[in-house]
Design an enzyme around this catalytic site. Structure first.
Site, PDB file in Angstrom:
ATOM      1  N   LYS A 184       0.745  -1.097   0.073  1.00 54.00           N
ATOM      2  CA  LYS A 184      -0.261  -0.140   0.071  1.00 54.00           C
ATOM      3  C   LYS A 184       0.889   1.298  -0.071  1.00 54.00           C
ATOM      4  CE  LYS A 184      -3.807   2.237   2.673  1.00 54.00           C
ATOM      5  NZ  LYS A 184      -4.661   2.428   3.866  1.00 54.00           N
ATOM      6  N   SER A 230      -9.573   1.974   2.940  1.00 52.47           N
ATOM      7  CA  SER A 230      -8.631   2.939   2.064  1.00 52.47           C
ATOM      8  C   SER A 230      -7.774   1.965   1.398  1.00 52.47           C
ATOM      9  CB  SER A 230      -7.914   4.069   2.871  1.00 52.47           C
ATOM     10  OG  SER A 230      -6.937   3.361   3.595  1.00 52.47           O
ATOM     11  N   SER A 279      -9.609  -0.254   7.348  1.00 43.40           N
ATOM     12  CA  SER A 279      -9.080  -0.028   6.010  1.00 43.40           C
ATOM     13  C   SER A 279      -8.334  -1.249   5.391  1.00 43.40           C
ATOM     14  CB  SER A 279      -8.175   0.997   5.659  1.00 43.40           C
ATOM     15  OG  SER A 279      -8.954   2.232   5.306  1.00 43.40           O
TER      16      SER A 279
HETATM   17  N1  GLN Z   1     -13.135   4.670   6.554  1.00 44.21           N
HETATM   18  C1  GLN Z   1     -12.268   5.225   7.649  1.00 44.21           C
HETATM   19  C2  GLN Z   1     -11.763   6.639   7.510  1.00 44.21           C
HETATM   20  O1  GLN Z   1     -12.132   6.841   6.454  1.00 44.21           O
HETATM   21  C3  GLN Z   1     -11.046   4.210   7.780  1.00 44.21           C
HETATM   22  C4  GLN Z   1      -9.976   4.290   7.125  1.00 44.21           C
HETATM   23  C5  GLN Z   1      -8.833   3.604   7.499  1.00 44.21           C
HETATM   24  O2  GLN Z   1      -8.752   2.417   8.088  1.00 44.21           O
HETATM   25  N2  GLN Z   1      -7.401   4.167   7.130  1.00 44.21           N
HETATM   26  O3  GLN Z   1     -11.042   7.015   8.221  1.00 44.21           O
END
Ligand code: GLN
Length: 489
Positions: A76, A151, A175
């Site tokens: 990532k 994400s 994420s």
């Molecule tokens: N959807 C959550 C956010 O927007 C989690 C994102 C993540 O885990 N990086 O913050």
């Protein structure tokens, strides 16, 4: 069987027996990445990849044997890498090349894994859909009209589409688990502190945790084993003896009841009216399958579940506003081309470098931390966080793991929710509790909902109980074939 269909164990066998080389394997994956229509990768550099592959071939030829030696991996683009760009999906870092490797990247390189490149992600890991990277949205391999989740959407899509056998991700509020669920792969977020955050571009430091994507729990276990471990460079890294998660999956002794005696907590709050029926059905079927393997269900309650959303969406933006203050156009990253004075340079740089969702969170974070509001929002959210942890502590007194959905719905369409950020935040309801408490969580594929879009079952474990989560998922996968389904048939 084609190379991209092999499990890590099969790849290992093939490499060690000389049936194919690491270079051949890397070329095969690079070719697939070259033809990718999902926008899963941000940076691919075949020469670097092949160099690493040849180095692995030399080590294998010299008789070295190691679990990930010669195995391709995608990172990532939140983990900084020497040589590859490290963008966090942001214009702010669009051309940034890090002078050092994140600990996770370095550990995998030492283990002999071959880096395929950097995967696309929501800007600074903020999002649940991978629709807001500077580099354009990622598509779901099961249905290109759909989001892959986020994400870490690029990593999940890459593994699901056979563009990489394994991939790293990060999970701040879901994420890893949520894109794993939406792309039909297995993903694990370990206990906070298991995986070093050194070199992981910071979003919300008290929540950020590296995790693993693979097609099976077994492959996840191998990757997580290599990623995890104490790192003196990360002050929140936990000093624990290294664990071989894959070795702990060993065959059960109890025959057809490999999960005999396992107490699976079913939190009522995870099965309310907000759970879509096309998600509920495969989840119920998976729970029944666990029972047929010897587990039994125990009703538990996590009454503060709903509060996870307001708590998280105060704490995460607060930490983000602080972490992202370093992007000032002076030290690194984008700098505005024209400006009047220093203040103007800051303003223009940040206005140009950050996307809308990042700005929204910086605004919220700055607000909740500001004098006069701190107690009302940030401090209050921290108190909720403690209450949520209490819920889990009570539940784990009577169960071994907790099971429920990952996401209340299957993947939605790209563009469908872009005008409504709150709707995106609400969809994090089932992943945020484990994030706020630092508990390990896993998602595994258990079927399909509307439109043939994948559904994931979430398993939440007690602290440091990753091995058990992986064991349960592995034994479920030995008795079922959801994890073997591939997009396109
Ligand atoms: N959807 C959550 C956010 O927007 C989690 C994102 C993540 O885990 N990086 O913050």
């Amino acid at each position: 069987m084609k190379l991209h269909e092999l499990t890590l164990a099969e790849l290992r066998g093939g490499l060690d027996a000389g049936r194919f080389g690491a270079e051949e394997l890397a070329r095969h994956y690079l070719e697939r990445i070259g033809a990718d229509r999902l926008n899963a990768f941000i940076d691919v550099q075949p020469q670097r990849t092949l160099e690493q592959a040849r180095a692995a071939d030399t080590r294998i030829a010299a008789g070295e044997r190691a679990p990930l030696l010669g195995i391709p991996v995608a990172h990532k683009d939140i983990f900084v890498t020497r040589g590859w760009r490290s963008t966090a999906g942001s214009r702010m870092l669009a051309d940034y090349v890090s002078p050092y490797d994140a600990t996770v990247v370095a550990r995998l390189q030492v283990a002999g894994a071959v880096c395929l490149g950097k995967t696309n992600c929501d800007e600074f890991a903020m999002g649940s859909s991978t629709e807001n990277p500077h580099f354009g949205p990622v598509r779901n391999p099961w249905d290109e009209a759909a989001i892959p989740g986020g994400s870490s959407g690029g990593s999940a899509a890459a593994v699901a589409a056979g563009l990489a056998p394994i991939a790293t991700g990060t999970d701040t509020g879901g994420s890893v688990r949520q894109p794993a669920a939406m792309c039909g792969v297995t993903g694990i977020k370990p206990t906070y502190g298991r995986v070093s955050r050194y070199g992981m571009i910071a979003y919300a430091s008290s929540l950020d945790q590296g995790g693993a994507f693979a097609r099976s729990a077994h492959d996840c276990a191998r990757l997580l084993t290599a990623m995890a471990g104490f790192d003196p460079q990360d002050s929140t890294s936990l000093q624990r003896d290294p664990e071989d998660f894959a070795a702990k999956l060993a065959a059960p002794t109890s025959g057809s009841q490999p999960l005999r005696g396992l107490r699976v907590g079913i939190p009522a709050e995870f099965f309310g009216p907000g759970l879509a029926s096309d998600v509920r059905a495969p989840i119920e079927a998976a729970l029944a399958a666990l029972e047929s393997l010897g587990a039994h269900r125990v009703a538990v309650s996590l009454p503060k579940t709903e509060l996870a959303i307001p708590a998280y969406y105060v704490i995460a933006p607060a930490e983000a506003s602080s972490n992202l203050s370093r992007f000032d156009g002076v030290r690194y990253g984008h700098r505005a081309g024209a400006y009047a004075d220093l203040l103007d340079m800051y303003k223009r740089t940040r206005a140009e470098g950050f996307g809308a969702e990042v700005k929204r969170r910086i605004l919220i974070g700055t607000y909740v931390l500001s004098h006069g509001y701190y107690d009302a929002y940030y401090l209050q959210a921290q108190k909720l966080r403690r209450l949520i942890a209490e819920d889990f502590r009570a539940a784990f007194a009577s169960v071994d793991i907790i099971a429920g959905p990952v996401s209340p719905t299957v993947a939605w369409n790209i563009g469908e929710r872009t005008d409504d950020p709150v709707q995106n935040y609400l969809a994090d309801i089932f992943t945020l509790p484990a994030s706020l408490t630092g508990l390990p969580g896993l998602s595994m594929p258990v079927g399909f909902g509307a439109g043939g879009r994948p559904v994931g079952l979430q398993l939440i474990g007690n602290y440091f109980d990753e091995a058990r989560l992986l064991m349960v998922a592995h034994r479920f996968q030995q008795a079922s074939d959801w994890h073997l389904r591939r997009p396109g048939g």
